[in-house]
Every structure is written in structure tokens, then in C-alpha cells.
Design a protein around this motif. Structure first.
Motif, PDB file in Angstrom:
ATOM      1  N   GLN A  40      14.891 -29.723   0.966  1.00  0.00           N
ATOM      2  CA  GLN A  40      14.126 -28.635   0.361  1.00  0.00           C
ATOM      3  C   GLN A  40      12.868 -29.174  -0.327  1.00  0.00           C
ATOM      4  O   GLN A  40      11.801 -28.541  -0.275  1.00  0.00           O
ATOM      5  CB  GLN A  40      15.004 -27.888  -0.648  1.00  0.00           C
ATOM      6  CG  GLN A  40      14.338 -26.663  -1.259  1.00  0.00           C
ATOM      7  CD  GLN A  40      13.963 -25.619  -0.227  1.00  0.00           C
ATOM      8  OE1 GLN A  40      14.648 -25.483   0.799  1.00  0.00           O
ATOM      9  NE2 GLN A  40      12.886 -24.879  -0.475  1.00  0.00           N
ATOM     10  N   GLU A  74      20.900 -27.180   8.500  1.00  0.00           N
ATOM     11  CA  GLU A  74      21.062 -26.001   7.646  1.00  0.00           C
ATOM     12  C   GLU A  74      21.639 -24.821   8.425  1.00  0.00           C
ATOM     13  O   GLU A  74      22.450 -24.068   7.894  1.00  0.00           O
ATOM     14  CB  GLU A  74      19.730 -25.631   7.019  1.00  0.00           C
ATOM     15  CG  GLU A  74      19.248 -26.636   5.982  1.00  0.00           C
ATOM     16  CD  GLU A  74      17.933 -26.241   5.349  1.00  0.00           C
ATOM     17  OE1 GLU A  74      17.612 -26.773   4.271  1.00  0.00           O
ATOM     18  OE2 GLU A  74      17.229 -25.367   5.920  1.00  0.00           O
ATOM     19  N   ARG A 113      21.394 -20.854   0.371  1.00  0.00           N
ATOM     20  CA  ARG A 113      20.552 -21.347  -0.726  1.00  0.00           C
ATOM     21  C   ARG A 113      19.983 -20.127  -1.452  1.00  0.00           C
ATOM     22  O   ARG A 113      19.578 -19.152  -0.817  1.00  0.00           O
ATOM     23  CB  ARG A 113      19.418 -22.213  -0.182  1.00  0.00           C
ATOM     24  CG  ARG A 113      18.483 -22.742  -1.260  1.00  0.00           C
ATOM     25  CD  ARG A 113      17.308 -23.495  -0.656  1.00  0.00           C
ATOM     26  NE  ARG A 113      17.721 -24.776  -0.088  1.00  0.00           N
ATOM     27  CZ  ARG A 113      17.750 -25.041   1.215  1.00  0.00           C
ATOM     28  NH1 ARG A 113      17.388 -24.109   2.097  1.00  0.00           N
ATOM     29  NH2 ARG A 113      18.106 -26.229   1.646  1.00  0.00           N
ATOM     30  N   ARG A 115      10.351 -29.868   2.278  1.00  0.00           N
ATOM     31  CA  ARG A 115       9.805 -28.617   2.794  1.00  0.00           C
ATOM     32  C   ARG A 115       8.798 -28.017   1.811  1.00  0.00           C
ATOM     33  O   ARG A 115       7.751 -27.483   2.216  1.00  0.00           O
ATOM     34  CB  ARG A 115      10.956 -27.648   3.084  1.00  0.00           C
ATOM     35  CG  ARG A 115      10.502 -26.338   3.716  1.00  0.00           C
ATOM     36  CD  ARG A 115      11.666 -25.413   4.029  1.00  0.00           C
ATOM     37  NE  ARG A 115      12.420 -25.882   5.188  1.00  0.00           N
ATOM     38  CZ  ARG A 115      13.666 -26.329   5.147  1.00  0.00           C
ATOM     39  NH1 ARG A 115      14.315 -26.376   3.981  1.00  0.00           N
ATOM     40  NH2 ARG A 115      14.263 -26.722   6.245  1.00  0.00           N
ATOM     41  N   ASP A 116       9.089 -28.082   0.501  1.00  0.00           N
ATOM     42  CA  ASP A 116       8.172 -27.538  -0.498  1.00  0.00           C
ATOM     43  C   ASP A 116       6.848 -28.297  -0.532  1.00  0.00           C
ATOM     44  O   ASP A 116       5.792 -27.711  -0.841  1.00  0.00           O
ATOM     45  CB  ASP A 116       8.827 -27.578  -1.884  1.00  0.00           C
ATOM     46  CG  ASP A 116      10.013 -26.608  -1.994  1.00  0.00           C
ATOM     47  OD1 ASP A 116      10.077 -25.662  -1.179  1.00  0.00           O
ATOM     48  OD2 ASP A 116      10.870 -26.830  -2.879  1.00  0.00           O
TER      49      ASP A 116
END
Length: 213
Positions: free
Chosen positions: A123, A144, A154, A126-127
Motif C-alpha cells: 500500500q 490482494e 482494506r 502504491r501511495d
């Protein structure tokens, strides 16, 4: 002098009568003797201890009041044991069937909890825009999506109303900008996303919150 025939006969009859009388006179004495002998015989048995009628019952009748055959009693005991074991098995099966979903959910939660560091790194990448393309992005998406089949989800986003069962407030930002329709404490920043498996929260979302003015 020689006795006459008549006198002789009379003498014989008199002797017989005397003998009979003597026998009848001796009869009470014999009866008494017989009674004494009987009493002596009874006295021989009288030396034995007295027997309680309740204690004279056969052993089988003591343990088996109905007087059933030992095989019948044994069969009844075995039937009782079988019924008890069957009841225990039925209760065990019901308990297993009831707990099976909970055990499965707990097992999935344990696996996801072990994967939390990996999921946080995915994550975070990805951010920061590091998973927009490439083979690693495809692997992360596949991981995922696979976990989603087991109830993985999530959660945690800016603008959500704060829920203490789903969020963990690490900071309070009084000057943060809130949505126009905010009426309660609101999430204004997500520090770490939360994860759950089905209805079980594995980790609450760690957030910063603000209150409407």
C-alpha cells in the motif's frame, strides 16, 4: 394245688390287662422322652446364628432388584454406555459444526496478520506511485485479489466518520479541513489502513481526526 382251667385263663387275661395298663402308663414317659430328644435336636440347630431375612436374599437380587438374568443386566449396562457415547458424539459434532466457520475465520485472520508488513509495504508503494506499472504491480494485485476470496478487505479513508471499533485515533488536528457535511469527529488523515477478514477486524485503521467547529 393245681389251678383250674378257668382260673388259668382268668390269670392270663389279668396279666394281659396288667401289661396293657403298664404300656399305657409308660406312654407319657416315652412322649416326654421324645419331646426331650426333639428339644435336644432343636438345640443343636439353635446354636447357629440367627439369619436376617433381608440378608438372605441372593446376591443377584441385591444388585438386581428386578431379579433379571445377569446377561440381561449386562446388556442393559452396555446399551446405556452406547447411548451415552452416542449422545457425546452428537454433541461433539454439533459443536464442531457450530465452530467450523469461526475456526476458519480465525485461521484466515492469523495468516493475514502475518502478512500485514507485506500488505503495508504494498500500500505504501502504491501511495507513492511505485505500483502503477510493471511486474511487481501485477504480483501485488494478484496477491490482494487472492486474499479477497478469503474475506480480506482494506478499509480507512479520509472523510469517514470516526468509528472507535474500526479506527484508532493517533492524532487530533483541530485546524484540519473537514468536509462540508461533517457533523461528527471525522478522519482527516490515514496513517495506516485497517484490515479485516469477514467481520473480524485484524487491525483498526490508524488515523488522525478532527472535530467540526
Amino acid at each position: 394245688m393245681t389251678d383250674s382251667p378257668i382260673n388259668h385263663d382268668q390269670q392270663v387275661e389279668a396279666d394281659a390287662v396288667a401289661t396293657g395298663s403298664a404300656d399305657h402308663a409308660a406312654a407319657p414317659v416315652d412322649s416326654a422322652s421324645a419331646g426331650s430328644a426333639g428339644a435336644g435336636a432343636a438345640g443343636d440347630f439353635g446354636d447357629l446364628p440367627a439369619v436376617d431375612p433381608a440378608a438372605a436374599v441372593a446376591p443377584d437380587s441385591v444388585t438386581n432388584p428386578a431379579g433379571l438374568h445377569p446377561d440381561t443386566t449386562l446388556a442393559a449396562e452396555r446399551l446405556h454406555d452406547l447411548q451415552r457415547l452416542n449422545a457425546e458424539y452428537v454433541n461433539y459434532k454439533r459443536r464442531v459444526d457450530r465452530d467450523r466457520p469461526l475456526i476458519q475465520e480465525r485461521a484466515i485472520a492469523d495468516v493475514l496478520e502475518a502478512l500485514l508488513p507485506v500488505l503495508d509495504d504494498i500500500q505504501g508503494a502504491r501511495d507513492h506511485g511505485d505500483l502503477t506499472d510493471g511486474p511487481f504491480a501485477a504480483i501485488a494485485d494478484k496477491l490482494e485479489s487472492t486474499l479477497t476470496r478469503f474475506g480480506f478487505e482494506r478499509f480507512g479513508a479520509v472523510g469517514e466518520a470516526f468509528d472507535p471499533e474500526r479506527h484508532e485515533a493517533l492524532m487530533h488536528l483541530p485546524d484540519a479541513e473537514l468536509p462540508a457535511d461533517a457533523e461528527t469527529t471525522t478522519v482527516v488523515q490515514v496513517l495506516q489502513p485497517g484490515y479485516r477478514a469477514g467481520t473480524k477486524v485484524i487491525r483498526p485503521a490508524r488515523v488522525a481526526v478532527a472535530d467540526p467547529s
